[in-house]
Motif scaffolding. Structure first.
Motif, PDB file in Angstrom:
ATOM      1  N   GLU A   1     -32.788 -47.090  -1.599  1.00 20.76           N
ATOM      2  CA  GLU A   1     -33.353 -46.456  -0.204  1.00 20.76           C
ATOM      3  C   GLU A   1     -32.168 -46.688   0.763  1.00 20.76           C
ATOM      4  O   GLU A   1     -31.231 -47.285   0.700  1.00 20.76           O
ATOM      5  N   LYS A   2     -32.575 -45.582   1.654  1.00 22.51           N
ATOM      6  CA  LYS A   2     -31.708 -45.442   2.853  1.00 22.51           C
ATOM      7  C   LYS A   2     -31.919 -46.574   3.870  1.00 22.51           C
ATOM      8  O   LYS A   2     -32.891 -47.299   3.871  1.00 22.51           O
ATOM      9  N   PRO A   3     -30.952 -46.815   4.916  1.00 21.36           N
ATOM     10  CA  PRO A   3     -29.442 -46.274   4.627  1.00 21.36           C
ATOM     11  C   PRO A   3     -28.804 -47.183   3.564  1.00 21.36           C
ATOM     12  O   PRO A   3     -29.485 -47.956   2.966  1.00 21.36           O
ATOM     13  N   MET A   4     -27.545 -46.647   3.242  1.00 17.54           N
ATOM     14  CA  MET A   4     -26.852 -47.541   2.114  1.00 17.54           C
ATOM     15  C   MET A   4     -26.672 -48.770   2.566  1.00 17.54           C
ATOM     16  O   MET A   4     -26.719 -49.740   1.851  1.00 17.54           O
ATOM     17  N   ALA A   5     -26.057 -49.107   3.804  1.00 14.37           N
ATOM     18  CA  ALA A   5     -25.748 -50.421   4.247  1.00 14.37           C
ATOM     19  C   ALA A   5     -25.831 -50.500   5.823  1.00 14.37           C
ATOM     20  O   ALA A   5     -25.669 -49.281   6.428  1.00 14.37           O
ATOM     21  N   THR A   6     -25.749 -51.755   6.158  1.00 18.66           N
ATOM     22  CA  THR A   6     -25.623 -51.813   7.652  1.00 18.66           C
ATOM     23  C   THR A   6     -24.183 -51.771   8.423  1.00 18.66           C
ATOM     24  O   THR A   6     -24.144 -51.681   9.690  1.00 18.66           O
ATOM     25  N   LYS A   7     -23.405 -51.815   7.500  1.00 11.75           N
ATOM     26  CA  LYS A   7     -21.824 -51.724   8.029  1.00 11.75           C
ATOM     27  C   LYS A   7     -21.305 -50.488   7.211  1.00 11.75           C
ATOM     28  O   LYS A   7     -21.365 -50.308   6.000  1.00 11.75           O
ATOM     29  N   LEU A   8     -20.234 -49.872   7.750  1.00 11.99           N
ATOM     30  CA  LEU A   8     -19.652 -48.715   7.184  1.00 11.99           C
ATOM     31  C   LEU A   8     -18.746 -48.973   5.975  1.00 11.99           C
ATOM     32  O   LEU A   8     -18.831 -48.566   4.960  1.00 11.99           O
ATOM     33  N   VAL A   9     -18.040 -50.244   6.241  1.00 11.05           N
ATOM     34  CA  VAL A   9     -17.320 -50.845   5.027  1.00 11.05           C
ATOM     35  C   VAL A   9     -17.965 -51.178   3.943  1.00 11.05           C
ATOM     36  O   VAL A   9     -17.434 -50.897   2.808  1.00 11.05           O
ATOM     37  N   ASP A  10     -19.275 -51.603   4.204  1.00 12.58           N
ATOM     38  CA  ASP A  10     -20.012 -51.791   2.885  1.00 12.58           C
ATOM     39  C   ASP A  10     -20.632 -50.525   2.235  1.00 12.58           C
ATOM     40  O   ASP A  10     -20.702 -50.492   0.886  1.00 12.58           O
ATOM     41  N   ALA A  11     -20.873 -49.565   2.918  1.00 14.88           N
ATOM     42  CA  ALA A  11     -21.196 -48.273   2.404  1.00 14.88           C
ATOM     43  C   ALA A  11     -19.944 -47.842   1.600  1.00 14.88           C
ATOM     44  O   ALA A  11     -20.135 -47.209   0.635  1.00 14.88           O
TER      45      ALA A  11
ATOM     46  N   VAL B   1     -27.815 -42.671  -6.336  1.00 11.01           N
ATOM     47  CA  VAL B   1     -28.715 -41.793  -5.411  1.00 11.01           C
ATOM     48  C   VAL B   1     -29.346 -42.458  -4.229  1.00 11.01           C
ATOM     49  O   VAL B   1     -29.445 -43.717  -4.687  1.00 11.01           O
ATOM     50  N   LEU B   2     -29.522 -42.015  -3.178  1.00 13.57           N
ATOM     51  CA  LEU B   2     -30.263 -42.547  -1.936  1.00 13.57           C
ATOM     52  C   LEU B   2     -31.545 -42.057  -1.826  1.00 13.57           C
ATOM     53  O   LEU B   2     -31.757 -40.735  -2.149  1.00 13.57           O
ATOM     54  N   GLY B   3     -32.323 -42.624  -1.324  1.00 20.31           N
ATOM     55  CA  GLY B   3     -33.900 -42.293  -1.116  1.00 20.31           C
ATOM     56  C   GLY B   3     -34.201 -41.368  -0.009  1.00 20.31           C
ATOM     57  O   GLY B   3     -34.866 -41.847   0.835  1.00 20.31           O
ATOM     58  N   TYR B   4     -33.659 -40.181   0.079  1.00 18.95           N
ATOM     59  CA  TYR B   4     -34.070 -39.341   1.093  1.00 18.95           C
ATOM     60  C   TYR B   4     -35.206 -38.289   0.664  1.00 18.95           C
ATOM     61  O   TYR B   4     -34.638 -37.014   0.202  1.00 18.95           O
ATOM     62  N   ASN B   5     -36.103 -38.819   0.701  1.00 20.96           N
ATOM     63  CA  ASN B   5     -37.477 -37.848   0.138  1.00 20.96           C
ATOM     64  C   ASN B   5     -37.788 -36.748   0.882  1.00 20.96           C
ATOM     65  O   ASN B   5     -38.200 -35.723   0.520  1.00 20.96           O
ATOM     66  N   TYR B   6     -37.343 -36.468   2.200  1.00 24.47           N
ATOM     67  CA  TYR B   6     -37.987 -35.648   2.825  1.00 24.47           C
ATOM     68  C   TYR B   6     -37.246 -34.378   2.701  1.00 24.47           C
ATOM     69  O   TYR B   6     -37.718 -33.265   2.833  1.00 24.47           O
ATOM     70  N   ILE B   7     -36.101 -34.405   2.075  1.00 25.28           N
ATOM     71  CA  ILE B   7     -35.344 -33.162   1.609  1.00 25.28           C
ATOM     72  C   ILE B   7     -35.975 -32.309   0.364  1.00 25.28           C
ATOM     73  O   ILE B   7     -35.944 -31.349   0.175  1.00 25.28           O
ATOM     74  N   GLN B   8     -36.875 -33.247  -0.262  1.00 24.89           N
ATOM     75  CA  GLN B   8     -37.711 -32.759  -1.220  1.00 24.89           C
ATOM     76  C   GLN B   8     -38.983 -32.023  -0.942  1.00 24.89           C
ATOM     77  O   GLN B   8     -39.538 -31.222  -1.702  1.00 24.89           O
ATOM     78  N   SER B   9     -39.276 -31.956   0.317  1.00 21.86           N
ATOM     79  CA  SER B   9     -40.404 -31.275   0.672  1.00 21.86           C
ATOM     80  C   SER B   9     -40.461 -29.756   0.585  1.00 21.86           C
ATOM     81  O   SER B   9     -39.514 -29.224   0.872  1.00 21.86           O
ATOM     82  N   PRO B  10     -41.564 -29.252  -0.404  1.00 21.92           N
ATOM     83  CA  PRO B  10     -41.654 -27.676  -0.401  1.00 21.92           C
ATOM     84  C   PRO B  10     -41.367 -26.895   0.878  1.00 21.92           C
ATOM     85  O   PRO B  10     -40.641 -25.864   0.759  1.00 21.92           O
ATOM     86  N   ALA B  11     -41.921 -27.333   1.940  1.00 23.41           N
ATOM     87  CA  ALA B  11     -41.617 -26.623   3.320  1.00 23.41           C
ATOM     88  C   ALA B  11     -40.155 -26.710   3.722  1.00 23.41           C
ATOM     89  O   ALA B  11     -39.424 -25.812   3.964  1.00 23.41           O
ATOM     90  N   ILE B  12     -39.443 -28.018   3.599  1.00 27.36           N
ATOM     91  CA  ILE B  12     -38.230 -27.778   3.731  1.00 27.36           C
ATOM     92  C   ILE B  12     -37.237 -27.062   2.816  1.00 27.36           C
ATOM     93  O   ILE B  12     -36.399 -26.384   3.259  1.00 27.36           O
ATOM     94  N   ARG B  13     -37.573 -27.147   1.581  1.00 27.44           N
ATOM     95  CA  ARG B  13     -36.846 -26.332   0.528  1.00 27.44           C
ATOM     96  C   ARG B  13     -36.726 -24.623   1.088  1.00 27.44           C
ATOM     97  O   ARG B  13     -36.120 -24.005   1.115  1.00 27.44           O
ATOM     98  N   GLN B  14     -38.264 -24.285   1.551  1.00 27.17           N
ATOM     99  CA  GLN B  14     -38.316 -22.967   1.880  1.00 27.17           C
ATOM    100  C   GLN B  14     -37.619 -22.628   2.975  1.00 27.17           C
ATOM    101  O   GLN B  14     -36.887 -21.516   3.362  1.00 27.17           O
TER     102      GLN B  14
END
Length: 374
Positions: free
Chosen positions: A102-112, A127-140
């Motif tokens: 799940e997002k975000p990757m980490a709390t520190k950039l060095v950790d990410a 992969v990271l859990g960015y499910n909103y990009i999967q929306s059919p509306a967003i795809r359209q």
């Protein structure tokens, strides 16, 4: 049918979403690879046993390391609090497992950055859990923008608001502690940034302010505790090519429940979308005849894949958990060698880099150019 052994670490809100998605994806999409819920990990044996029974996992452990060590687990869903992602993900990569974190990757950039390095060394799916990009509306919407239907995009505005941190008398929690991250900036802003990344790209320069509605909250013992995170963040964005934008996030906005409001303004039209009305968007085209010119509502329908895998008719609507099912399907496609719509750790690190540049901008009270050094 080939099995995909699934391990799950963390069984809160997002953990349940992952379990529901793994349970539903094969029936929804008719996949050749079928998830098998193998091993669930929680902070105690009792809670792990309860959740394993509820979610349908074969085994359970009160130690997340046992999930990763299980030879029948092929992919690990990591849905623990943000600060624990790095240790769990790197351990999973070292064990040769695929990771859905799940997002975000980490709390520190060095950790990410360390997580990305470990993923590359392992050569497994990360992969990271960015499910909103999967929306059919967003795809359209993405297709309309990239096809030039609204001309050259000149300005974008995106907001994300919820009210789960709004109560002034709520008890002090881990989300108020600096070790959990910056607050709304990384807990929230990564989602709008994932949409910008997908549709128009990420900004190259930012200036940001952050705020918190109150300074102190009482903990479980009635002691006053200083709030170390910020629930509100606002940013001005500059992109390559002269595009400008505004991002605003607030997790203490009374009345907002799941709002991601997106405006894309172009030379030939505009697009409006709000996640609280996730099954529609508004489109304005300047070349429509004058007597019918105005915003039209596009209702998501079977023609907007992958809506058709869930429902045969428009107007019924998909929900948040359905987006997770779609995301699980994209993961299976990637594992089967097909092109998949996902944000991997390489792309995720770019989003994290923007977030940390935003935090630095607020600290320096200045525009900051995006770069790995942020």
């Amino acid at each position: 049918m080939k099995k995909l052994g699934v391990g799950l670490i963390g069984t809160g809100y997002m953990g349940k979403c992952h379990a529901l998605a793994w349970n539903a994806v094969a029936a929804t999409f008719g996949t050749g690879l079928r998830p098998q819920l193998v091993h669930l990990g929680e902070i105690s044996d009792d809670l792990a046993r309860q959740r394993a029974d509820e979610f349908g996992f074969e085994r359970h452990s009160g130690d997340w390391r046992a999930v990763i060590a299980d030879p029948e687990v092929d992919i690990v869903s990591i849905t623990s609090p943000n600060q624990f992602h790095i240790e769990m993900a790197i351990a999973a990569f070292k064990a040769g497992k695929h990771v859905w974190c799940e997002k975000p990757m980490a709390t520190k950039l060095v950790d990410a950055q360390a997580m990305q390095t470990a993923a590359k060394s392992a050569g497994t799916l990360a992969v990271l859990g960015y499910n909103y990009i999967q929306s059919p509306a967003i795809r359209q919407i993405e297709a309309l923008v990239k096809d030039g239907r609204i001309g050259r995009v000149t300005h974008v505005r995106i907001e994300m608001d919820e009210d789960f941190m709004a109560a002034p008398d709520m008890p002090f929690s881990f989300k108020h502690r600096a070790e959990s991250g910056y607050g709304a900036l990384d807990d929230f802003a990564v989602h709008p940034l994932s949409l910008l990344h997908t549709i128009v790209g990420l900004p190259v320069e930012v200036i940001v302010d952050m705020a918190k509605p109150s300074e102190m909250l009482k903990d479980g013992q009635g002691e006053d505790r200083l709030i170390e995170t910020h629930d509100i963040a606002s940013a001005l964005l500059r992109f390559d090519g002269g595009l400008t934008g505004i991002l605003a996030v607030n997790r203490s906005a009374w009345g907002r429940k799941g709002r991601i409001a997106l405006q894309i303004l172009g030379t030939e039209g505009s697009i409006l979308f709000d996640q609280e009305r996730a099954n529609e968007f508004q489109l304005y085209l300047r070349n429509d005849p004058g007597d019918i010119q105005g915003f039209r509502t596009i209702l998501i329908a079977p023609t907007h894949a992958p809506y058709n895998h869930f429902l045969p008719a428009p107007g019924h609507g998909l929900g948040f958990n359905d987006l997770k099912v779609i995301e699980a399907h994209e993961i299976i496609k990637a594992l089967e060698g097909d092109t998949a719509r996902l944000i991997d750790f390489d792309q995720g690190l770019k989003i994290e880099t923007v977030v940390h540049a935003m935090a630095r901008s607020r600290h320096d009270n200045a525009w900051v150019k995006i770069g790995r050094e942020s």
